[in-house]
Design a protein around this motif. Structure first.
Motif, PDB file in Angstrom:
ATOM      1  N   LYS A  15      20.599  -8.554 -53.352  1.00 31.86           N
ATOM      2  CA  LYS A  15      20.069  -8.244 -54.689  1.00 31.86           C
ATOM      3  C   LYS A  15      18.628  -7.758 -54.607  1.00 31.86           C
ATOM      4  CE  LYS A  15      19.653 -10.239 -59.337  1.00 31.86           C
ATOM      5  NZ  LYS A  15      19.872 -11.453 -60.168  1.00 31.86           N
ATOM      6  N   VAL A  16      17.884  -8.307 -53.668  1.00 24.44           N
ATOM      7  CA  VAL A  16      16.481  -7.934 -53.504  1.00 24.44           C
ATOM      8  C   VAL A  16      16.342  -6.639 -52.692  1.00 24.44           C
ATOM      9  CG1 VAL A  16      14.266  -8.623 -52.508  1.00 24.44           C
ATOM     10  CG2 VAL A  16      15.698 -10.314 -53.682  1.00 24.44           C
ATOM     11  N   ARG A  17      17.024  -6.590 -51.563  1.00 21.96           N
ATOM     12  CA  ARG A  17      16.830  -5.471 -50.630  1.00 21.96           C
ATOM     13  C   ARG A  17      17.790  -4.314 -50.887  1.00 21.96           C
ATOM     14  NH1 ARG A  17      14.984  -4.641 -45.129  1.00 21.96           N
ATOM     15  NH2 ARG A  17      16.128  -2.911 -44.219  1.00 21.96           N
ATOM     16  N   ASN A  18      19.049  -4.632 -51.210  1.00 21.05           N
ATOM     17  CA  ASN A  18      20.091  -3.612 -51.342  1.00 21.05           C
ATOM     18  C   ASN A  18      20.883  -3.802 -52.635  1.00 21.05           C
ATOM     19  OD1 ASN A  18      20.061  -4.311 -48.068  1.00 21.05           O
ATOM     20  ND2 ASN A  18      20.174  -2.133 -48.526  1.00 21.05           N
ATOM     21  N   PRO A  19      20.254  -3.568 -53.773  1.00 25.23           N
ATOM     22  CA  PRO A  19      20.923  -3.846 -55.046  1.00 25.23           C
ATOM     23  C   PRO A  19      22.201  -3.048 -55.289  1.00 25.23           C
ATOM     24  CG  PRO A  19      18.848  -2.672 -55.385  1.00 25.23           C
ATOM     25  CD  PRO A  19      18.863  -3.135 -53.972  1.00 25.23           C
ATOM     26  N   SER A  20      22.360  -1.902 -54.642  1.00 26.22           N
ATOM     27  CA  SER A  20      23.569  -1.097 -54.866  1.00 26.22           C
ATOM     28  C   SER A  20      24.669  -1.399 -53.842  1.00 26.22           C
ATOM     29  CB  SER A  20      23.227   0.396 -54.824  1.00 26.22           C
ATOM     30  OG  SER A  20      22.777   0.784 -53.541  1.00 26.22           O
ATOM     31  N   LEU A  21      24.456  -2.384 -52.970  1.00 22.86           N
ATOM     32  CA  LEU A  21      25.357  -2.628 -51.848  1.00 22.86           C
ATOM     33  C   LEU A  21      26.803  -2.857 -52.281  1.00 22.86           C
ATOM     34  CD1 LEU A  21      25.937  -3.225 -48.840  1.00 22.86           C
ATOM     35  CD2 LEU A  21      25.232  -5.586 -49.275  1.00 22.86           C
ATOM     36  N   PHE A  22      27.033  -3.794 -53.167  1.00 22.15           N
ATOM     37  CA  PHE A  22      28.405  -4.160 -53.493  1.00 22.15           C
ATOM     38  C   PHE A  22      29.119  -3.081 -54.304  1.00 22.15           C
ATOM     39  CE2 PHE A  22      26.618  -8.285 -52.359  1.00 22.15           C
ATOM     40  CZ  PHE A  22      27.616  -8.790 -51.545  1.00 22.15           C
ATOM     41  N   GLN A  23      28.373  -2.348 -55.125  1.00 19.46           N
ATOM     42  CA  GLN A  23      28.975  -1.225 -55.845  1.00 19.46           C
ATOM     43  C   GLN A  23      29.445  -0.159 -54.854  1.00 19.46           C
ATOM     44  OE1 GLN A  23      26.360   0.839 -58.584  1.00 19.46           O
ATOM     45  NE2 GLN A  23      27.582   2.711 -58.419  1.00 19.46           N
ATOM     46  N   LEU A  24      28.601   0.151 -53.868  1.00 15.51           N
ATOM     47  CA  LEU A  24      28.953   1.162 -52.871  1.00 15.51           C
ATOM     48  C   LEU A  24      30.086   0.682 -51.965  1.00 15.51           C
ATOM     49  CD1 LEU A  24      25.338   2.320 -51.973  1.00 15.51           C
ATOM     50  CD2 LEU A  24      27.033   3.559 -53.337  1.00 15.51           C
ATOM     51  N   TYR A  25      30.104  -0.610 -51.682  1.00 20.02           N
ATOM     52  CA  TYR A  25      31.205  -1.189 -50.912  1.00 20.02           C
ATOM     53  C   TYR A  25      32.526  -1.008 -51.653  1.00 20.02           C
ATOM     54  CZ  TYR A  25      34.285  -4.988 -49.355  1.00 20.02           C
ATOM     55  OH  TYR A  25      35.370  -5.730 -48.949  1.00 20.02           O
ATOM     56  N   ASP A  26      32.529  -1.274 -52.956  1.00 21.57           N
ATOM     57  CA  ASP A  26      33.750  -1.091 -53.748  1.00 21.57           C
ATOM     58  C   ASP A  26      34.205   0.365 -53.733  1.00 21.57           C
ATOM     59  OD1 ASP A  26      33.842  -3.774 -54.407  1.00 21.57           O
ATOM     60  OD2 ASP A  26      32.812  -3.527 -56.336  1.00 21.57           O
ATOM     61  N   GLU A  27      33.247   1.294 -53.797  1.00 23.12           N
ATOM     62  CA  GLU A  27      33.598   2.715 -53.770  1.00 23.12           C
ATOM     63  C   GLU A  27      34.242   3.092 -52.437  1.00 23.12           C
ATOM     64  OE1 GLU A  27      30.113   4.967 -54.698  1.00 23.12           O
ATOM     65  OE2 GLU A  27      29.923   4.119 -56.723  1.00 23.12           O
ATOM     66  N   LEU A  28      33.718   2.548 -51.344  1.00 23.49           N
ATOM     67  CA  LEU A  28      34.294   2.841 -50.032  1.00 23.49           C
ATOM     68  C   LEU A  28      35.682   2.211 -49.885  1.00 23.49           C
ATOM     69  CD1 LEU A  28      31.231   2.511 -47.621  1.00 23.49           C
ATOM     70  CD2 LEU A  28      32.461   4.595 -48.235  1.00 23.49           C
ATOM     71  N   LYS A  29      35.872   1.048 -50.465  1.00 22.30           N
ATOM     72  CA  LYS A  29      37.205   0.442 -50.434  1.00 22.30           C
ATOM     73  C   LYS A  29      38.206   1.298 -51.208  1.00 22.30           C
ATOM     74  CE  LYS A  29      38.249  -2.981 -48.851  1.00 22.30           C
ATOM     75  NZ  LYS A  29      38.767  -3.294 -47.477  1.00 22.30           N
ATOM     76  N   ASP A  30      37.735   1.948 -52.267  1.00 25.36           N
ATOM     77  CA  ASP A  30      38.613   2.805 -53.066  1.00 25.36           C
ATOM     78  C   ASP A  30      39.063   4.046 -52.296  1.00 25.36           C
ATOM     79  OD1 ASP A  30      38.518   1.105 -55.244  1.00 25.36           O
ATOM     80  OD2 ASP A  30      36.909   2.212 -56.263  1.00 25.36           O
TER      81      ASP A  30
END
Length: 428
Positions: A15-30
């Motif tokens: 959340k502090v260092r990589n706030p877009s991490l989980f959104q981008l992870y979901d996109e890659l899973k898609d």
């Protein structure tokens, strides 16, 4: 640290260092199971946007595109890039300021790398660039049932002070990982005991091999790990043998570079899948890999020559993913071997030992040093073996003839070093 706490700490750090991490992870899973044409279309559209941005925002590429007549808005496929000259690390260093984009408004962090060449490069890496690279790694870990917050062992090259040692240990604890700082008998024992509660192990492949070998020699029982990841170096056949015996699995290949990002990751079926959502991979006439990182807006990486010789494949992996494959990483083109009359690529030794592994099932850990023209010293780890000598000499004669004198020296054990292994060193 229990799993719940480790996950919460990871999420807090992201959340502090990589706030877009989980959104981008979901996109890659898609996109993970798209067919090859869908992946190619996705890459083409993303590349067009990235190249347009680079041409508008980077003074270096704005000038270069104009000089070569490249029109990024008309990009339709990899062949359109051929008019853009290759860049190497020295080019990135010499043109550092002008390559950086002048209208990046998101958070950036300074990244630094020296690599095996010793050339120091620093650049600004945007939050999205960093996060997408980490997201691609998370997706790859999924293939092994591993999460980045799982307990893990870490083998990396550190020569640090006692004060820095304490700081690194604190950071490791927050990331639910532990590392090996030395190679005494007691330190190996302690590290092996910690592995009993770990899910995965990662680090330089040569260091993974050395630790596995010592664990096997000492007869330490380590429960099977889910993943043993080797990075930054060539993974040799002998590395797999010791890893399987010690940890219950082969050394999985992660291929990438700090400035290029994650290029490819090996799945459990053995396919080294190219991360096509994030990078374009090309191969030049000499077999060297060229990388265009599609998320490197803050410091555009376009047709970057890593200096590695690779083989690419259009085959499909039996895992069902349609991402193109790297079939073989042969290592850095590197220095030349200087014979009395000719020069030879250092990768010749890779083929020598690869051939005896394939043809005679003789697995060898080796190092080659050249100190004078026409002569090299080849150190082979293990007991003196006339069969190995004969097989190696046969291959050396085929490649070098009488032009290079090769002295074979058997060493009971190589000295363990906490740095990248260079399998060929030239002191000329």
């Amino acid at each position: 640290m229990n799993d719940g706490l480790a996950k919460r700490l990871f999420e807090l750090g992201a959340k502090v260092r990589n706030p877009s991490l989980f959104q981008l992870y979901d996109e890659l899973k898609d996109t993970e199971w798209l067919n090859r044409q869908q992946l190619q279309d996705l890459q083409t559209e993303k590349a067009r946007k990235f190249l347009c941005f680079a041409g508008e925002s980077s003074p270096f590429y704005r000038k270069l595109f104009g000089e070569v007549g490249f029109k990024p808005n008309e990009y339709s496929g990899v062949s359109d890039l051929f008019c853009i000259p290759e860049l190497d690390k020295l080019s990135l260093i010499e043109n550092n300021a002008s390559i950086h984009s002048d209208n990046i408004f998101e958070k950036v962090r300074l990244a630094e790398t020296s690599g095996t060449s010793g050339q120091s490069l620093s650049f600004n890496r945007s939050e999205r660039w960093d996060s997408l690279n980490r997201a691609a790694m998370m997706r790859s870990y999924d293939w092994y049932g591993v999460k980045p917050w799982d307990r893990n062992g870490y083998l990396w090259g550190y020569n640090i002070s006692r004060k820095q040692n304490r700081k690194v240990k604190l950071l490791d604890m927050l990331q639910n990982r532990f590392r090996l700082f030395g190679y005494s008998s007691d330190e190996i024992d302690a590290f092996a005991r910690k592995l009993c509660g770990a899910s995965f192990l990662n680090g330089y492949s040569s260091m993974v091999y050395e630790v596995a070998r010592l664990i096997n020699e000492k007869g330490i029982d380590v429960p099977a790990l889910k993943l043993v990841k080797g990075t930054s170096e060539m993974i040799m056949d002998i590395h797999h043998v010791e890893s399987i015996k010690a940890f219950g699995c082969r050394v999985t290949s992660e291929y990438g570079a700090a400035e290029a990002g994650l290029i490819a990751f090996e799945c459990p079926y053995g396919g080294l899948h190219i991360n096509v959502e994030n990078v374009i991979v090309e191969q030049n006439s000499e077999g060297e890999i060229l990388i265009t990182n599609l998320e490197s807006q803050s410091f555009p990486i376009i047709r970057y020559n890593l200096g590695d010789i690779v083989s690419l494949s259009e085959k499909f992996c039996s895992c069902g993913r349609a991402h193109p494959l790297v079939s073989e990483i042969q290592g850095r083109k590197g220095n030349n071997v200087h014979g009395l009359n000719k020069k030879y690529p250092a990768l010749t030794f890779y083929y020598v030992f690869k051939n005896i592994a394939l043809e005679h099932e003789i697995l060898v850990n080796y190092k080659v040093v050249q100190k004078e023209i026409g002569k090299v010293i080849i150190s082979i780890e293990g007991e003196l073996s006339s069969i190995t000598i004969d097989r190696v000499q046969e291959q050396l004669d085929q490649y070098f003839g009488l032009d290079v004198e090769c002295d074979l020296v058997f060493v009971k054990k190589f000295e363990i070093t906490q740095k990248k292994s260079q399998y060929f060193e030239s002191n000329l």
